[in-house]
Write an enzyme that holds these catalytic residues in place. Sequence first.
Site, mmCIF file in Angstrom:
data_model
loop_
_atom_site.group_PDB
_atom_site.id
_atom_site.type_symbol
_atom_site.label_atom_id
_atom_site.label_comp_id
_atom_site.label_asym_id
_atom_site.label_seq_id
_atom_site.Cartn_x
_atom_site.Cartn_y
_atom_site.Cartn_z
ATOM 1 N N SER A 242 -0.527 2.714 2.089
ATOM 2 C CA SER A 242 -0.367 1.269 1.890
ATOM 3 C C SER A 242 -0.504 0.980 0.406
ATOM 4 O O SER A 242 -0.779 1.874 -0.401
ATOM 5 C CB SER A 242 -1.434 0.507 2.669
ATOM 6 O OG SER A 242 -2.668 0.609 1.983
ATOM 7 N N LYS A 243 -0.341 -0.276 0.085
ATOM 8 C CA LYS A 243 -0.418 -0.697 -1.322
ATOM 9 C C LYS A 243 -1.756 -0.368 -1.950
ATOM 10 O O LYS A 243 -1.880 -0.298 -3.163
ATOM 11 C CB LYS A 243 -0.171 -2.201 -1.414
ATOM 12 C CG LYS A 243 1.282 -2.579 -1.217
ATOM 13 C CD LYS A 243 1.563 -3.918 -1.883
ATOM 14 C CE LYS A 243 3.035 -4.176 -2.037
ATOM 15 N NZ LYS A 243 3.779 -4.532 -0.884
ATOM 16 N N ARG A 244 -2.798 -0.215 -1.106
ATOM 17 C CA ARG A 244 -4.112 0.123 -1.661
ATOM 18 C C ARG A 244 -4.089 1.476 -2.364
ATOM 19 O O ARG A 244 -4.861 1.731 -3.273
ATOM 20 C CB ARG A 244 -5.177 0.175 -0.551
ATOM 21 C CG ARG A 244 -5.649 -1.178 -0.067
ATOM 22 C CD ARG A 244 -6.690 -1.001 1.015
ATOM 23 N NE ARG A 244 -6.160 -0.240 2.144
ATOM 24 C CZ ARG A 244 -6.499 0.996 2.459
ATOM 25 N NH1 ARG A 244 -7.399 1.637 1.751
ATOM 26 N NH2 ARG A 244 -5.970 1.606 3.493
ATOM 27 N N HIS A 245 -3.231 2.375 -1.891
ATOM 28 C CA HIS A 245 -3.203 3.724 -2.455
ATOM 29 C C HIS A 245 -2.453 3.779 -3.781
ATOM 30 O O HIS A 245 -2.890 4.416 -4.723
ATOM 31 C CB HIS A 245 -2.531 4.692 -1.484
ATOM 32 C CG HIS A 245 -3.304 4.883 -0.220
ATOM 33 N ND1 HIS A 245 -2.968 4.246 0.948
ATOM 34 C CD2 HIS A 245 -4.400 5.615 0.041
ATOM 35 C CE1 HIS A 245 -3.828 4.607 1.892
ATOM 36 N NE2 HIS A 245 -4.711 5.423 1.365
#
Length: 473
Positions: A242-245
């Site tokens: 996800s964008k968190r990564h």
Amino acid sequence: MTVRVRVAPSPTGNLHVGTARAALFNWLYARANDGVFIVRSDDTDLERSTKEYEDGILDSLLWLGLDWDEGVSVGGPHGSYRQSERFERYREVAEQLVASGAAYYDDRAAEELEELRKTAQAEGKHPGHYIRRPDQAATSGVIRLSIPQDSAVEFDDMIRGHVSFEPQDVDDFVILRTNGIPTYHLASTVDDVDYEITHVARGEDLLPSTPKHMLIARAMGADEPVFAHLPLLFGTDGKKLSKRHSATSLTEYRDAGFLADAVFNYLCLLGWSVDGDTTIFSREQAIEAFDLADVSKNPATFDPEKLEWMNGEYIRAMDLPAFMAQALPHIEKSVGRALDDAEIESFREIAALVQERTKLLPEAAEQVRFLFGNVDEYDQKSWDKVMTKDGVAEILGAASTRLSGVERWAADAIEDSLRSMLSEMEIGVGKGLQPMRVAVTGSSVSPPLFESMAALGKQRTIDRLDAARAHLG
Ligand code: GLU
């Protein structure tokens, strides 16, 4: 039979890494089998789909080097490849399915369905049965597919092997909404049937949809395609990507200065490899070796650091003109204007050294910016670390004087003169060169100093040594 495969991005955002990987694997499979690669636009979500996103997605596919034989923007024998332009066709199929008894209108309200669901539960029936009422024909409402309850839905997935869904795993699902808009299941299946898709390779997140699509295809009297569910993408922490990564859209990687070839190569490794241990390979090698059947079913890890490393490898493998051509737009963006011929010439002088030190193209721009403007701002950290030490003014002054006497302005001559100067002054080379580096390039991190001075030119080098000295106060 000609292999016909497709990728079906939804233009509700930029091209996602997962969809790019699906596009790539389908493209490879088509190219490996002299097949046809199709790009269609899954734009049934009229509110969230935009032309800008669609254009952006197509740009990203082209940037990656994936060309398509039929589809959006290139056309083909099947009319439109945009779902929003095929609503009539989906409605027609839905009505045919009603006429043949494979689907039915359902006009009941949500509360009523909830009641039926409860009753089914109370009677110990699977909730999947609650909705069934093929005997009571409504003539309006949503259209649902009537799911045969007598047999499991089974298929052999090219990647996952035998897959089986029990009938009660599949509800009588909606295929056409009251407002005439098809659901994803209907639109996707009708397209796959109409476009004569032979293999559907898509992310494993869509596996629960596959029995629904098989049942629609069967109800249409069509052959089902072969399915291949590509492994999920995880971040390095083992959680769903996800964008968190990291950045998850291809545009972000392009803008950050990644090379299309490196991204292509890295995406290949998300579930596949040319032979198990080769990590760097060409497009041709990939096409030569690719088979959907060889894709792993284990989740693949998307590691941005590995991609960055690979990008560096690709940058170093380029010949100098190619590197310069790729770096130039980033340099011009960073400088804020186009470079003239003389400036490009001075970039050429140190381009090979910069190339060795670059993992991402904008880093190349950072390294050579000092050539194309005045150093009016010094990197504060570099200044504090280097320029506040004792003896810096003497070093800069001596270097300025010494370099004025250098006749042949070239890296080796500059090096000789500065080394002998430092040894006469009994100052270590590291300690002596750092202030000159900050003075000339504005930063303590730069391409090798003597070459940098050579590329900058004699007068500008001397001026910068003097300016930094004045700046010491
Ligand atoms: N539109 C779907 C997506 O973007 C793809 C559906 C499919 O491949 O069938 O995930």
